[in-house]
Design a protein around this motif. Sequence first.
Motif, PDB file in Angstrom:
ATOM      1  N   LEU A  13      15.631 -29.877   7.271  1.00  0.00           N
ATOM      2  CA  LEU A  13      16.265 -28.822   6.480  1.00  0.00           C
ATOM      3  C   LEU A  13      15.446 -28.449   5.255  1.00  0.00           C
ATOM      4  CD1 LEU A  13      20.058 -29.662   6.490  1.00  0.00           C
ATOM      5  CD2 LEU A  13      18.931 -27.606   7.357  1.00  0.00           C
ATOM      6  N   ALA A  14      14.741 -29.433   4.705  1.00  0.00           N
ATOM      7  CA  ALA A  14      13.950 -29.178   3.497  1.00  0.00           C
ATOM      8  C   ALA A  14      12.990 -28.023   3.715  1.00  0.00           C
ATOM      9  CB  ALA A  14      13.178 -30.426   3.119  1.00  0.00           C
ATOM     10  N   LEU A  15      12.497 -27.913   4.927  1.00  0.00           N
ATOM     11  CA  LEU A  15      11.550 -26.855   5.229  1.00  0.00           C
ATOM     12  C   LEU A  15      12.167 -25.476   5.000  1.00  0.00           C
ATOM     13  CD1 LEU A  15       8.934 -25.753   6.400  1.00  0.00           C
ATOM     14  CD2 LEU A  15       9.873 -26.134   8.663  1.00  0.00           C
ATOM     15  N   TRP A  16      13.440 -25.379   5.308  1.00  0.00           N
ATOM     16  CA  TRP A  16      14.084 -24.073   5.140  1.00  0.00           C
ATOM     17  C   TRP A  16      14.105 -23.667   3.679  1.00  0.00           C
ATOM     18  CZ3 TRP A  16      14.100 -21.194   9.122  1.00  0.00           C
ATOM     19  CH2 TRP A  16      14.171 -21.792  10.387  1.00  0.00           C
ATOM     20  N   VAL A  55       4.917 -19.902   7.714  1.00  0.00           N
ATOM     21  CA  VAL A  55       5.138 -21.166   6.988  1.00  0.00           C
ATOM     22  C   VAL A  55       5.604 -22.233   7.977  1.00  0.00           C
ATOM     23  CG1 VAL A  55       6.669 -22.355   5.351  1.00  0.00           C
ATOM     24  CG2 VAL A  55       5.598 -20.191   4.697  1.00  0.00           C
ATOM     25  N   THR A  56       6.533 -21.864   8.842  1.00  0.00           N
ATOM     26  CA  THR A  56       7.054 -22.816   9.825  1.00  0.00           C
ATOM     27  C   THR A  56       5.944 -23.295  10.757  1.00  0.00           C
ATOM     28  OG1 THR A  56       9.187 -21.702   9.755  1.00  0.00           O
ATOM     29  CG2 THR A  56       8.794 -23.131  11.634  1.00  0.00           C
ATOM     30  N   MET A  57       5.088 -22.367  11.191  1.00  0.00           N
ATOM     31  CA  MET A  57       4.001 -22.744  12.107  1.00  0.00           C
ATOM     32  C   MET A  57       2.991 -23.651  11.431  1.00  0.00           C
ATOM     33  SD  MET A  57       3.100 -19.480  14.481  1.00  0.00           S
ATOM     34  CE  MET A  57       3.048 -18.217  13.238  1.00  0.00           C
ATOM     35  N   ILE A  58       2.593 -23.302  10.223  1.00  0.00           N
ATOM     36  CA  ILE A  58       1.585 -24.140   9.543  1.00  0.00           C
ATOM     37  C   ILE A  58       2.168 -25.516   9.256  1.00  0.00           C
ATOM     38  CG2 ILE A  58       0.075 -24.397   7.538  1.00  0.00           C
ATOM     39  CD1 ILE A  58       0.027 -21.355   7.254  1.00  0.00           C
ATOM     40  N   THR A  59       3.441 -25.558   8.886  1.00  0.00           N
ATOM     41  CA  THR A  59       4.077 -26.850   8.607  1.00  0.00           C
ATOM     42  C   THR A  59       4.106 -27.711   9.877  1.00  0.00           C
ATOM     43  OG1 THR A  59       5.416 -25.795   6.906  1.00  0.00           O
ATOM     44  CG2 THR A  59       6.130 -27.960   7.648  1.00  0.00           C
ATOM     45  N   SER A  60       4.345 -27.086  11.020  1.00  0.00           N
ATOM     46  CA  SER A  60       4.342 -27.820  12.291  1.00  0.00           C
ATOM     47  C   SER A  60       2.950 -28.359  12.598  1.00  0.00           C
ATOM     48  CB  SER A  60       4.772 -26.916  13.441  1.00  0.00           C
ATOM     49  OG  SER A  60       6.032 -26.366  13.193  1.00  0.00           O
ATOM     50  N   LYS A  62       0.594 -28.985  10.395  1.00  0.00           N
ATOM     51  CA  LYS A  62       0.278 -30.024   9.417  1.00  0.00           C
ATOM     52  C   LYS A  62       0.976 -31.337   9.773  1.00  0.00           C
ATOM     53  CE  LYS A  62       0.841 -31.440   4.645  1.00  0.00           C
ATOM     54  NZ  LYS A  62       1.489 -31.186   3.364  1.00  0.00           N
ATOM     55  N   GLY A  63       2.219 -31.219  10.210  1.00  0.00           N
ATOM     56  CA  GLY A  63       2.994 -32.417  10.515  1.00  0.00           C
ATOM     57  C   GLY A  63       2.633 -33.047  11.853  1.00  0.00           C
ATOM     58  N   ALA A  72      -5.231 -29.400   8.958  1.00  0.00           N
ATOM     59  CA  ALA A  72      -4.347 -28.788   7.963  1.00  0.00           C
ATOM     60  C   ALA A  72      -3.671 -29.862   7.122  1.00  0.00           C
ATOM     61  CB  ALA A  72      -3.290 -27.920   8.668  1.00  0.00           C
ATOM     62  N   SER A  73      -4.133 -31.092   7.273  1.00  0.00           N
ATOM     63  CA  SER A  73      -3.428 -32.217   6.640  1.00  0.00           C
ATOM     64  C   SER A  73      -3.489 -32.183   5.111  1.00  0.00           C
ATOM     65  CB  SER A  73      -3.987 -33.542   7.155  1.00  0.00           C
ATOM     66  OG  SER A  73      -5.359 -33.635   6.812  1.00  0.00           O
ATOM     67  N   GLY A  74      -4.529 -31.557   4.567  1.00  0.00           N
ATOM     68  CA  GLY A  74      -4.659 -31.569   3.109  1.00  0.00           C
ATOM     69  C   GLY A  74      -3.930 -30.436   2.402  1.00  0.00           C
ATOM     70  N   LEU A  75      -3.221 -29.608   3.152  1.00  0.00           N
ATOM     71  CA  LEU A  75      -2.567 -28.458   2.526  1.00  0.00           C
ATOM     72  C   LEU A  75      -1.330 -28.875   1.737  1.00  0.00           C
ATOM     73  CD1 LEU A  75      -2.634 -25.886   5.478  1.00  0.00           C
ATOM     74  CD2 LEU A  75      -4.279 -26.130   3.617  1.00  0.00           C
ATOM     75  N   THR A  76      -1.167 -28.338   0.542  1.00  0.00           N
ATOM     76  CA  THR A  76       0.059 -28.554  -0.223  1.00  0.00           C
ATOM     77  C   THR A  76       1.099 -27.517   0.221  1.00  0.00           C
ATOM     78  OG1 THR A  76      -0.570 -26.994  -1.939  1.00  0.00           O
ATOM     79  CG2 THR A  76      -1.297 -29.279  -2.230  1.00  0.00           C
ATOM     80  N   ASP A  77       2.344 -27.723  -0.198  1.00  0.00           N
ATOM     81  CA  ASP A  77       3.380 -26.737   0.125  1.00  0.00           C
ATOM     82  C   ASP A  77       2.988 -25.355  -0.406  1.00  0.00           C
ATOM     83  OD1 ASP A  77       4.839 -28.670   1.380  1.00  0.00           O
ATOM     84  OD2 ASP A  77       6.362 -28.850  -0.192  1.00  0.00           O
ATOM     85  N   ALA A  78       2.397 -25.349  -1.603  1.00  0.00           N
ATOM     86  CA  ALA A  78       1.988 -24.073  -2.197  1.00  0.00           C
ATOM     87  C   ALA A  78       0.882 -23.430  -1.364  1.00  0.00           C
ATOM     88  CB  ALA A  78       1.526 -24.287  -3.635  1.00  0.00           C
ATOM     89  N   ASP A  79      -0.084 -24.244  -0.904  1.00  0.00           N
ATOM     90  CA  ASP A  79      -1.160 -23.705  -0.057  1.00  0.00           C
ATOM     91  C   ASP A  79      -0.564 -23.038   1.177  1.00  0.00           C
ATOM     92  OD1 ASP A  79      -3.226 -24.720  -1.659  1.00  0.00           O
ATOM     93  OD2 ASP A  79      -3.446 -26.554  -0.478  1.00  0.00           O
TER      94      ASP A  79
END
Length: 91
Positions: A13-16, A55-60, A62-63, A72-79
């Motif tokens: 949920l945090a992702l949302w 955002v959802t795709m990049i987070t997936s 990265k995770g 993509a492991s070094g990306l911050t939420d802001a990146d």
Amino acid sequence: MHIVKGLVLALPLALWGVAASAAGDAEAGKAVFEAKCAECHYEDDFAGESTEEIVTMITSVKGGGVEHKGDASGLTDADIVNIATYWSSFK
Ligand code: HEC
């Protein structure tokens, strides 16, 4: 893209929270894109997608939820929000 849609339900949920407030800095996103992603991606690879979807795709990616050749492991939420803002600016 089909894989990603299936994943959406499983994302925390945090992702949302990140996705819902997505309004990043496209210039900053462009800089990170050119440094880390442009080797393999075109700037309009995700043209037509919304910032939230990217955002959802990049987070997936990265995770590790989506198999990905790049790092993509070094990306911050802001990146992530910034790159998504940059990518979604292409139509
Ligand atoms: C070494 C090459 C390479 C680099 C560097 C790279 N990518 Fe990728 N990326 C790929 C390839 C190839 C795909 C297609 C899916 C696959 O086979 O991994 C992809 C797919 C994606 C996808 C879509 C995944 C999906 O759900 O379909 C996203 C989002 C993404 N990359 C984000 C990024 C970001 C953000 C960066 C920079 C931090 C980056 N990539 C750097 C090669 C790369």
